[in-house]
Enzyme design. Sequence first.
Site, PDB file in Angstrom:
ATOM      1  N   SER A  59       0.853  -1.197   0.000  1.00  9.29           N
ATOM      2  CA  SER A  59       0.000   0.000   0.000  1.00  9.29           C
ATOM      3  C   SER A  59       0.889   1.248   0.000  1.00  9.29           C
ATOM      4  CB  SER A  59      -0.852   0.001   1.273  1.00  9.29           C
ATOM      5  OG  SER A  59      -1.509   1.234   1.420  1.00  9.29           O
ATOM      6  N   TYR A  63      -3.358  -1.846  10.303  1.00 10.68           N
ATOM      7  CA  TYR A  63      -3.282  -2.022   8.847  1.00 10.68           C
ATOM      8  C   TYR A  63      -1.957  -1.463   8.316  1.00 10.68           C
ATOM      9  CZ  TYR A  63      -4.394  -1.397   3.889  1.00 10.68           C
ATOM     10  OH  TYR A  63      -4.355  -1.434   2.510  1.00 10.68           O
TER      11      TYR A  63
HETATM   12  N1  LIG Z   1      -8.509  -0.118  -1.910  1.00  5.53           N
HETATM   13  C1  LIG Z   1      -7.449   0.577  -1.580  1.00  5.53           C
HETATM   14  O1  LIG Z   1      -7.483   1.820  -1.506  1.00  5.53           O
HETATM   15  C2  LIG Z   1      -6.147  -0.118  -1.290  1.00  5.53           C
HETATM   16  C3  LIG Z   1      -4.998   0.677  -1.121  1.00  5.53           C
HETATM   17  C4  LIG Z   1      -3.809   0.054  -0.824  1.00  5.53           C
HETATM   18  C5  LIG Z   1      -3.741  -1.325  -0.726  1.00  5.53           C
HETATM   19  N2  LIG Z   1      -4.855  -2.080  -0.917  1.00  5.53           N
HETATM   20  C6  LIG Z   1      -4.743  -3.537  -0.757  1.00  5.53           C
HETATM   21  O2  LIG Z   1      -5.297  -4.199  -1.869  1.00  5.53           O
HETATM   22  C7  LIG Z   1      -5.679  -5.525  -1.482  1.00  5.53           C
HETATM   23  C8  LIG Z   1      -7.083  -5.800  -2.015  1.00  5.53           C
HETATM   24  O3  LIG Z   1      -8.013  -4.973  -1.329  1.00  5.53           O
HETATM   25  P1  LIG Z   1      -9.261  -4.282  -2.055  1.00  5.53           P
HETATM   26  O4  LIG Z   1      -9.090  -2.834  -1.912  1.00  5.53           O
HETATM   27  O5  LIG Z   1      -9.449  -4.879  -3.394  1.00  5.53           O
HETATM   28  O6  LIG Z   1     -10.452  -4.662  -1.037  1.00  5.53           O
HETATM   29  P2  LIG Z   1     -11.559  -5.811  -1.060  1.00  5.53           P
HETATM   30  O7  LIG Z   1     -12.424  -5.724  -2.258  1.00  5.53           O
HETATM   31  O8  LIG Z   1     -12.180  -5.786   0.290  1.00  5.53           O
HETATM   32  O9  LIG Z   1     -10.682  -7.140  -1.250  1.00  5.53           O
HETATM   33  C9  LIG Z   1     -10.113  -7.841  -0.185  1.00  5.53           C
HETATM   34  C10 LIG Z   1     -10.299  -9.326  -0.466  1.00  5.53           C
HETATM   35  O10 LIG Z   1      -9.599 -10.070   0.543  1.00  5.53           O
HETATM   36  C11 LIG Z   1     -10.406 -11.164   0.918  1.00  5.53           C
HETATM   37  N3  LIG Z   1     -10.081 -11.550   2.294  1.00  5.53           N
HETATM   38  C12 LIG Z   1     -10.143 -10.779   3.395  1.00  5.53           C
HETATM   39  N4  LIG Z   1      -9.844 -11.499   4.480  1.00  5.53           N
HETATM   40  C13 LIG Z   1      -9.600 -12.761   4.053  1.00  5.53           C
HETATM   41  C14 LIG Z   1      -9.265 -13.967   4.705  1.00  5.53           C
HETATM   42  N5  LIG Z   1      -9.159 -14.063   6.040  1.00  5.53           N
HETATM   43  N6  LIG Z   1      -9.074 -15.083   3.958  1.00  5.53           N
HETATM   44  C15 LIG Z   1      -9.222 -15.021   2.612  1.00  5.53           C
HETATM   45  N7  LIG Z   1      -9.534 -13.906   1.936  1.00  5.53           N
HETATM   46  C16 LIG Z   1      -9.725 -12.799   2.654  1.00  5.53           C
HETATM   47  C17 LIG Z   1     -11.849 -10.647   0.813  1.00  5.53           C
HETATM   48  O11 LIG Z   1     -12.777 -11.701   0.597  1.00  5.53           O
HETATM   49  P3  LIG Z   1     -13.650 -12.313   1.795  1.00  5.53           P
HETATM   50  O12 LIG Z   1     -14.138 -11.155   2.632  1.00  5.53           O
HETATM   51  O13 LIG Z   1     -14.733 -13.069   1.108  1.00  5.53           O
HETATM   52  O14 LIG Z   1     -12.719 -13.211   2.557  1.00  5.53           O
HETATM   53  C18 LIG Z   1     -11.763  -9.743  -0.406  1.00  5.53           C
HETATM   54  O15 LIG Z   1     -12.077 -10.456  -1.585  1.00  5.53           O
HETATM   55  C19 LIG Z   1      -5.593  -5.563   0.051  1.00  5.53           C
HETATM   56  O16 LIG Z   1      -4.394  -6.203   0.447  1.00  5.53           O
HETATM   57  C20 LIG Z   1      -5.537  -4.091   0.415  1.00  5.53           C
HETATM   58  O17 LIG Z   1      -4.884  -3.866   1.635  1.00  5.53           O
HETATM   59  C21 LIG Z   1      -6.060  -1.501  -1.190  1.00  5.53           C
END
Ligand SMILES: NC(=O)c1ccc[n+]([C@@H]2O[C@H](COP(=O)([O-])OP(=O)(O)OC[C@H]3O[C@@H](n4cnc5c(N)ncnc54)[C@H](OP(=O)(O)O)[C@@H]3O)[C@@H](O)[C@H]2O)c1
Length: 246
Positions: free
Chosen positions: A138, A151
């Site tokens: 991130s 986080y």
């Molecule tokens: N969006 C942003 O602004 C941003 C910025 C920087 C970094 N990121 C990173 O990008 C990555 C993806 O996040 P996103 O933004 O796309 O959010 P998201 O749509 O909430 O995706 C997160 C995914 O992780 C899965 N997950 C969570 N806990 C889990 C567990 N215990 N076991 C298996 N799967 C799990 C969730 O599915 P389930 O809930 O069904 O398990 C969900 O599909 C993350 O690592 C996040 O930190 C995002």
Amino acid sequence: MQLASNTVLITGGASGIGFALAERFLRAGSEVIICGRREEKLAEARAKHPGLKTRVCDLAKETQRAALHKWVTNEFPRLNVLVNNAGIQRRVQLPEDLKWKPTHEEIAINLEAPVHLSALFIPHLKKQAHPAIMNVTSGLSFAPMANVPIYCATKAALHSFTLSLRHQLSPTPIRVIEIIPPAVNTDLGGPGLHTFGLPVEEFVNAVMVGLQEGSPEIAYGYSQRASRASRAELDEIFQRMNQVAH
Ligand SMILES: NC(=O)c1ccc[n+]([C@@H]2O[C@H](COP(=O)([O-])OP(=O)(O)OC[C@H]3O[C@@H](n4cnc5c(N)ncnc54)[C@H](OP(=O)(O)O)[C@@H]3O)[C@@H](O)[C@H]2O)c1
């Protein structure tokens, strides 16, 4: 890297950034396996892309990580790319909200799981053609937003681990790639909580270009500035991001 002819495991691939990456790899002609806790999200993803392979798995649990590794390597022996994408983000007011169970769960999903999955999959990946591990960190790995303290700590640690992993794996064929998103509009932290930021498609376009160009670190917009900032610039970013009175 080439985007076709891979077999890719994307954790948390049923939504947000992970799902967009899954779609791109599928479209490019790779086989894609995704996992997550919610079967209904995995089913939704399969309905959109019948070619997707899915597995319910809670990565917070060590035994489920081991079971995922066993299942994937048995069912998809040509797996050559691991994408550690799954993550959660909790707003935490210190010290009242620092209850250990949810705190440990956040650390387990965001940090323990990518470290453990890397350890589990490295022996398998080493034997494959064009192997890679991609860790999704991130922009907040470089300067924390204080209202999501656990986080940010996990993402800083994952960034650090990724640098060491790349260094130590450099004599092997495994490439280690860090994907560093800025704020992207997804369900991170729960539906409706992360509606700010870039459209997912815009960020994932940049990721696919970076992958094709062979970049070891792929950042975009804010995260590109943060990942290259001096300590003085990071102090200034920290002050600006955390101006809100508390
Ligand atoms: N969006 C942003 O602004 C941003 C910025 C920087 C970094 N990121 C990173 O990008 C990555 C993806 O996040 P996103 O933004 O796309 O959010 P998201 O749509 O909430 O995706 C997160 C995914 O992780 C899965 N997950 C969570 N806990 C889990 C567990 N215990 N076991 C298996 N799967 C799990 C969730 O599915 P389930 O809930 O069904 O398990 C969900 O599909 C993350 O690592 C996040 O930190 C995002």
